[in-house]
Design a protein around this motif. Structure first.
Motif: not given
Length: 276
Positions: A185-205
């Protein structure tokens, strides 16, 4: 109220990208139920189940893609409403149901979960593409009043980086802990969360804003968004940032120092919005 645009498709070119993504989205959702159906009729060979999955996704993608490719107005119609995000939401629920049924349904639940996650990504892509196509349609021929190109204000950019970095870090650590201690369960939740953080990191241009008689168009590297003047409430301008408040949703923020003609941008907004 958003401007009404023609959606009869007259003179519009085919749209294989949108139609293909839409077909693949439906194919991913329809494929997993094939497995229990085949098992129920006695088909249990791995190669047959695999072929059925691939065949279902391919067939649905082809048929839906063919149907929509000659109807580009569908994308414009979908992009004009918030219902464009419904496919992604449905896919998220689909994946959650698949995960919840893992113990009971076995491989079917696993397929539903992973296919659902892929469908979420395609659902988001369909929403962004339809929004871009609606923006192109509603701004076609509109008189341009002014435009500016600006990044996020420094303070807002820092917040995005901090939040995005925190989410990505927590997701990475969570996945590692889940892998070490075998906590699925922790692995699945982490896989879902990671793209959300990546989007915030990469969309501030940097974004380009085009003010027209119909509203504001915000141009991103891979997408376009449109906000009718009726959807915007007010604006606030200071030395650091230009903040345009929406009646619903997050405000639009731009670094004042990046705007070439601040006076013209302010005059355009002042003519149509209140000044906070």
């Amino acid at each position: 109220m958003r401007p009404v645009v023609r959606t009869d498709g007259a003179g519009a070119a085919s749209d294989p990208l949108f139609s293909g993504a839409s077909g693949a989205y439906l194919g991913l959702l329809l494929a997993p139920p094939i497995v229990p159906g085949l098992k129920w009729v006695g088909v249990t060979e791995a190669w047959a189940l695999y072929a059925a999955l691939v065949g279902t996704v391919t067939a649905v993608t082809t048929v839906i893609g063919w149907l929509l490719s000659s109807r580009p107005a569908v994308a414009v119609t979908v992009g004009a409403t918030r219902a464009r995000w419904l496919p992604a939401a449905i896919a998220a629920v689909y994946a959650a149901v698949g995960f919840a049924s893992l113990e009971m349904s076995g491989v079917s639940g696993v397929l539903a979960f992973f296919f659902g996650l892929l469908a979420v990504l395609l659902g988001v892509a369909v929403a962004v593409m339809s929004q871009t196509r609606y923006t192109a349609a509603v701004t076609a021929g509109a008189e341009e009043l002014t435009r500016w190109r600006a990044s996020w204000p420094e303070s807002a950019q820092r917040r995005r980086l901090h939040v995005g970095g925190a989410i990505a870090s927590v997701a990475t650590i969570g996945f590692a802990v889940g892998a070490v201690f075998d906590i699925a369960l922790l692995q699945y939740i982490s896989q879902v969360l990671f793209p959300s953080g990546f989007v915030l990191l990469s969309t501030g241009g940097t974004r380009t804003v085009v003010a027209t008689e119909r509203g504001l168009e915000v141009r991103l590297p891979i997408a376009r968004r449109f906000y009718a003047w009726e959807e915007l409430e007010s604006y606030e301008l200071d030395a650091e940032s230009l903040v345009i408040t929406r009646r619903w949703g997050t405000a639009l923020r731009f670094a004042t120092a990046d705007i070439d003609d601040v006076s013209l941008a302010e005059w355009t907004l002042a003519e149509r919005l209140s000044d906070d």
